[in-house]
Motif scaffolding. Structure first.
Motif, PDB file in Angstrom:
ATOM      1  N   GLU A  34       3.769  14.281  -9.945  1.00 46.70           N
ATOM      2  CA  GLU A  34       2.094  13.004 -10.891  1.00 46.70           C
ATOM      3  C   GLU A  34       2.986  11.828 -11.213  1.00 46.70           C
ATOM      4  O   GLU A  34       2.736  10.396 -10.536  1.00 46.70           O
ATOM      5  CB  GLU A  34       0.959  13.485 -11.188  1.00 46.70           C
ATOM      6  CG  GLU A  34       0.193  12.969 -11.137  1.00 46.70           C
ATOM      7  CD  GLU A  34      -0.561  13.581 -12.669  1.00 46.70           C
ATOM      8  OE1 GLU A  34      -2.123  12.545 -12.672  1.00 46.70           O
ATOM      9  OE2 GLU A  34      -0.870  14.240 -12.808  1.00 46.70           O
ATOM     10  N   LYS A  35       3.893  12.350 -12.059  1.00 44.62           N
ATOM     11  CA  LYS A  35       4.332  10.533 -12.618  1.00 44.62           C
ATOM     12  C   LYS A  35       5.217  10.342 -11.977  1.00 44.62           C
ATOM     13  O   LYS A  35       5.363   9.170 -11.404  1.00 44.62           O
ATOM     14  CB  LYS A  35       5.228  11.727 -14.161  1.00 44.62           C
ATOM     15  CG  LYS A  35       5.067  12.337 -15.249  1.00 44.62           C
ATOM     16  CD  LYS A  35       5.802  12.902 -16.104  1.00 44.62           C
ATOM     17  CE  LYS A  35       5.170  13.469 -17.117  1.00 44.62           C
ATOM     18  NZ  LYS A  35       4.180  12.419 -18.179  1.00 44.62           N
ATOM     19  N   ILE A  36       6.223  11.147 -10.833  1.00 42.05           N
ATOM     20  CA  ILE A  36       6.644  10.073  -9.734  1.00 42.05           C
ATOM     21  C   ILE A  36       5.856   9.296  -8.851  1.00 42.05           C
ATOM     22  O   ILE A  36       5.836   8.324  -8.363  1.00 42.05           O
ATOM     23  CB  ILE A  36       7.646  11.330  -9.467  1.00 42.05           C
ATOM     24  CG1 ILE A  36       9.186  11.615  -9.708  1.00 42.05           C
ATOM     25  CG2 ILE A  36       8.315  10.594  -7.854  1.00 42.05           C
ATOM     26  CD1 ILE A  36       9.687  12.762  -9.666  1.00 42.05           C
ATOM     27  N   ALA A  37       4.935   9.714  -8.624  1.00 44.39           N
ATOM     28  CA  ALA A  37       3.931   8.821  -7.667  1.00 44.39           C
ATOM     29  C   ALA A  37       2.940   7.914  -8.331  1.00 44.39           C
ATOM     30  O   ALA A  37       2.915   6.911  -7.465  1.00 44.39           O
ATOM     31  CB  ALA A  37       3.085  10.723  -7.212  1.00 44.39           C
ATOM     32  N   ARG A  38       2.600   8.553  -9.642  1.00 42.89           N
ATOM     33  CA  ARG A  38       2.267   7.056 -10.468  1.00 42.89           C
ATOM     34  C   ARG A  38       2.809   6.275 -10.441  1.00 42.89           C
ATOM     35  O   ARG A  38       2.518   4.812  -9.981  1.00 42.89           O
ATOM     36  CB  ARG A  38       1.543   7.136 -11.423  1.00 42.89           C
ATOM     37  CG  ARG A  38      -0.002   8.652 -10.993  1.00 42.89           C
ATOM     38  CD  ARG A  38      -0.586   8.261 -12.447  1.00 42.89           C
ATOM     39  NE  ARG A  38      -1.788   9.903 -12.326  1.00 42.89           N
ATOM     40  CZ  ARG A  38      -2.481   9.061 -11.695  1.00 42.89           C
ATOM     41  NH1 ARG A  38      -3.086   8.290 -11.815  1.00 42.89           N
ATOM     42  NH2 ARG A  38      -4.085  10.578 -11.119  1.00 42.89           N
ATOM     43  N   THR A  39       3.857   6.159 -10.625  1.00 45.96           N
ATOM     44  CA  THR A  39       5.269   4.969 -11.047  1.00 45.96           C
ATOM     45  C   THR A  39       5.876   4.128  -9.709  1.00 45.96           C
ATOM     46  O   THR A  39       5.585   3.610  -9.402  1.00 45.96           O
ATOM     47  CB  THR A  39       6.579   5.398 -11.389  1.00 45.96           C
ATOM     48  OG1 THR A  39       6.261   7.097 -12.778  1.00 45.96           O
ATOM     49  CG2 THR A  39       7.431   4.996 -12.184  1.00 45.96           C
ATOM     50  N   SER A  40       6.190   5.344  -8.196  1.00 42.89           N
ATOM     51  CA  SER A  40       5.899   4.458  -8.011  1.00 42.89           C
ATOM     52  C   SER A  40       4.730   3.512  -6.953  1.00 42.89           C
ATOM     53  O   SER A  40       5.170   2.370  -6.351  1.00 42.89           O
ATOM     54  CB  SER A  40       5.969   5.591  -6.595  1.00 42.89           C
ATOM     55  OG  SER A  40       7.231   6.900  -6.972  1.00 42.89           O
ATOM     56  N   VAL A  41       3.436   4.518  -7.178  1.00 41.55           N
ATOM     57  CA  VAL A  41       2.628   3.162  -7.066  1.00 41.55           C
ATOM     58  C   VAL A  41       2.185   2.426  -7.649  1.00 41.55           C
ATOM     59  O   VAL A  41       2.307   0.915  -7.120  1.00 41.55           O
ATOM     60  CB  VAL A  41       1.202   4.595  -7.195  1.00 41.55           C
ATOM     61  CG1 VAL A  41       0.044   3.216  -7.288  1.00 41.55           C
ATOM     62  CG2 VAL A  41       0.915   5.182  -6.297  1.00 41.55           C
ATOM     63  N   ALA A  42       2.754   2.031  -8.906  1.00 39.66           N
ATOM     64  CA  ALA A  42       2.680   1.142 -10.258  1.00 39.66           C
ATOM     65  C   ALA A  42       3.956   0.149  -9.231  1.00 39.66           C
ATOM     66  O   ALA A  42       3.735  -1.259  -9.678  1.00 39.66           O
ATOM     67  CB  ALA A  42       3.257   1.274 -11.265  1.00 39.66           C
ATOM     68  N   VAL A  43       4.999   0.093  -9.102  1.00 39.25           N
ATOM     69  CA  VAL A  43       5.810  -0.687  -8.432  1.00 39.25           C
ATOM     70  C   VAL A  43       5.545  -1.397  -7.720  1.00 39.25           C
ATOM     71  O   VAL A  43       5.716  -2.680  -7.117  1.00 39.25           O
ATOM     72  CB  VAL A  43       7.513   0.748  -8.497  1.00 39.25           C
ATOM     73  CG1 VAL A  43       8.338  -0.604  -7.666  1.00 39.25           C
ATOM     74  CG2 VAL A  43       7.644   0.949  -9.694  1.00 39.25           C
ATOM     75  N   TYR A  44       5.236  -0.746  -6.556  1.00 40.46           N
ATOM     76  CA  TYR A  44       4.566  -1.122  -5.696  1.00 40.46           C
ATOM     77  C   TYR A  44       3.229  -2.079  -5.840  1.00 40.46           C
ATOM     78  O   TYR A  44       3.536  -3.202  -4.961  1.00 40.46           O
ATOM     79  CB  TYR A  44       4.693  -0.264  -4.763  1.00 40.46           C
ATOM     80  CG  TYR A  44       3.474  -0.903  -3.122  1.00 40.46           C
ATOM     81  CD1 TYR A  44       3.873  -0.578  -2.045  1.00 40.46           C
ATOM     82  CD2 TYR A  44       2.429  -0.908  -2.560  1.00 40.46           C
ATOM     83  CE1 TYR A  44       4.100  -0.951  -0.815  1.00 40.46           C
ATOM     84  CE2 TYR A  44       1.584  -1.405  -1.325  1.00 40.46           C
ATOM     85  CZ  TYR A  44       2.967  -1.524  -0.874  1.00 40.46           C
ATOM     86  OH  TYR A  44       1.776  -1.501   0.194  1.00 40.46           O
ATOM     87  N   ALA A  45       2.583  -1.650  -6.792  1.00 43.02           N
ATOM     88  CA  ALA A  45       1.792  -3.060  -6.992  1.00 43.02           C
ATOM     89  C   ALA A  45       2.048  -3.989  -7.223  1.00 43.02           C
ATOM     90  O   ALA A  45       1.804  -4.907  -7.223  1.00 43.02           O
ATOM     91  CB  ALA A  45       0.227  -1.900  -7.321  1.00 43.02           C
ATOM     92  N   MET A  46       2.458  -3.865  -8.186  1.00 44.00           N
ATOM     93  CA  MET A  46       3.600  -4.958  -9.314  1.00 44.00           C
ATOM     94  C   MET A  46       4.090  -5.527  -7.914  1.00 44.00           C
ATOM     95  O   MET A  46       4.596  -7.074  -7.754  1.00 44.00           O
ATOM     96  CB  MET A  46       4.783  -4.233 -10.155  1.00 44.00           C
ATOM     97  CG  MET A  46       4.256  -3.428 -11.327  1.00 44.00           C
ATOM     98  SD  MET A  46       5.393  -2.171 -11.873  1.00 44.00           S
ATOM     99  CE  MET A  46       6.308  -3.577 -13.221  1.00 44.00           C
ATOM    100  N   GLU A  47       4.962  -5.243  -7.452  1.00 40.24           N
ATOM    101  CA  GLU A  47       5.977  -6.029  -6.240  1.00 40.24           C
ATOM    102  C   GLU A  47       5.379  -6.793  -5.275  1.00 40.24           C
ATOM    103  O   GLU A  47       5.091  -8.030  -4.913  1.00 40.24           O
ATOM    104  CB  GLU A  47       6.647  -4.967  -4.864  1.00 40.24           C
ATOM    105  CG  GLU A  47       8.366  -4.855  -5.973  1.00 40.24           C
ATOM    106  CD  GLU A  47       8.768  -4.129  -5.227  1.00 40.24           C
ATOM    107  OE1 GLU A  47       9.720  -3.337  -5.841  1.00 40.24           O
ATOM    108  OE2 GLU A  47       8.408  -2.934  -3.947  1.00 40.24           O
ATOM    109  N   SER A  48       3.814  -5.737  -4.849  1.00 39.37           N
ATOM    110  CA  SER A  48       2.622  -6.332  -4.286  1.00 39.37           C
ATOM    111  C   SER A  48       2.112  -7.441  -4.869  1.00 39.37           C
ATOM    112  O   SER A  48       2.165  -8.388  -4.326  1.00 39.37           O
ATOM    113  CB  SER A  48       1.473  -5.798  -3.617  1.00 39.37           C
ATOM    114  OG  SER A  48       2.225  -4.644  -2.912  1.00 39.37           O
ATOM    115  N   MET A  49       1.711  -7.591  -5.766  1.00 43.41           N
ATOM    116  CA  MET A  49       0.742  -8.727  -6.596  1.00 43.41           C
ATOM    117  C   MET A  49       2.110 -10.235  -7.201  1.00 43.41           C
ATOM    118  O   MET A  49       1.337 -11.215  -6.777  1.00 43.41           O
ATOM    119  CB  MET A  49       0.738  -8.645  -8.265  1.00 43.41           C
ATOM    120  CG  MET A  49      -0.165  -7.196  -7.820  1.00 43.41           C
ATOM    121  SD  MET A  49      -0.489  -6.473  -9.538  1.00 43.41           S
ATOM    122  CE  MET A  49      -1.212  -7.670 -10.236  1.00 43.41           C
ATOM    123  N   ALA A  50       2.940  -9.805  -6.987  1.00 44.12           N
ATOM    124  CA  ALA A  50       4.146 -10.762  -7.073  1.00 44.12           C
ATOM    125  C   ALA A  50       4.422 -11.502  -6.014  1.00 44.12           C
ATOM    126  O   ALA A  50       4.270 -12.707  -5.936  1.00 44.12           O
ATOM    127  CB  ALA A  50       5.580 -10.607  -8.120  1.00 44.12           C
TER     128      ALA A  50
END
Length: 211
Positions: A34-50
């Protein structure tokens, strides 16, 4: 910070793939997954927003992305702090040692919640500018809401909409799922629900307190 967090996650994954507890690799435990999945989602969201914000700046002749930039900053700085801590947690006690990069990451990430405008100030900036824009766009609607006797048809439609919202069942008519893969329909419906509820909340605030 998205790039740094992606790299740190890679290191944490390598550790979790090799570290064993109770005869299993850490990557086999549900909480670690779960930690790995949520971190991966956060990274994807950060990059997408930028990327989205940068693309908007590049595509318009006279862009004003101050609100978008503030949203990116708030989300990304808090995600870096939160999920950098999660990567350290995967590492266990090793993550706290100076010979590893995690404690340095957390120190660097923490200042991002303060620099370039504190996140508290930016949240107020986002809300104020968002409501100002909505107020300009919805000025005529607010006038009709405040003068129901002169706009019975409009008020009836809004009454039906309000009834749906009181039942927590807004009409999902944005059709966001048409722009996405069918496997993402549940997620798009959840997003559309949040958008419609947020729209209703803004309209209620403007009709009660004015523009």
């Amino acid at each position: 910070m998205a790039g740094i967090l992606r790299k740190v996650l890679q290191w944490a994954l390598e550790h979790a793939s090799n570290r064993k507890q109770f005869g299993m690799n850490l990557t086999e435990f549900g909480l670690i997954k779960e930690k790995i999945a949520r971190t991966s989602v956060a990274v994807y969201a950060m990059e997408s927003m930028a990327y989205l914000t940068a693309g908007t700046l590049d595509s318009l002749e006279d862009p004003d992305c101050s609100v978008e930039a503030a949203i990116v900053k708030v989300f990304s700085s808090e995600a870096a702090w939160k999920y950098g801590s999660e990567c350290l947690q995967i590492m266990g006690g090793l993550g706290y040692m100076k010979s590893y990069p995690y404690e340095r990451l957390l120190r660097d990430a923490r200042i991002l919640l303060i620099f370039e405008g504190t996140n508290e100030i930016l949240r107020m900036f986002i809300a104020l500018n968002g409501l100002q824009h909505a107020g300009n766009e919805l000025k005529e609607m607010v006038k009709k809401l405040r003068n129901p006797l002169m706009n019975p048809g409009f008020i009836l439609g809004k009454g039906l909409e309000k009834y749906r919202h009181t039942k927590d069942n807004p009409k999902l008519d944005l059709k966001l799922n048409e722009y996405l893969h069918p496997s993402l329909k549940l997620g798009s419906d959840a997003l559309e629900y949040c958008v419609k509820r947020f729209q209703y909340a803004v309209e209620v605030c403007l009709s009660r307190h004015g523009i």
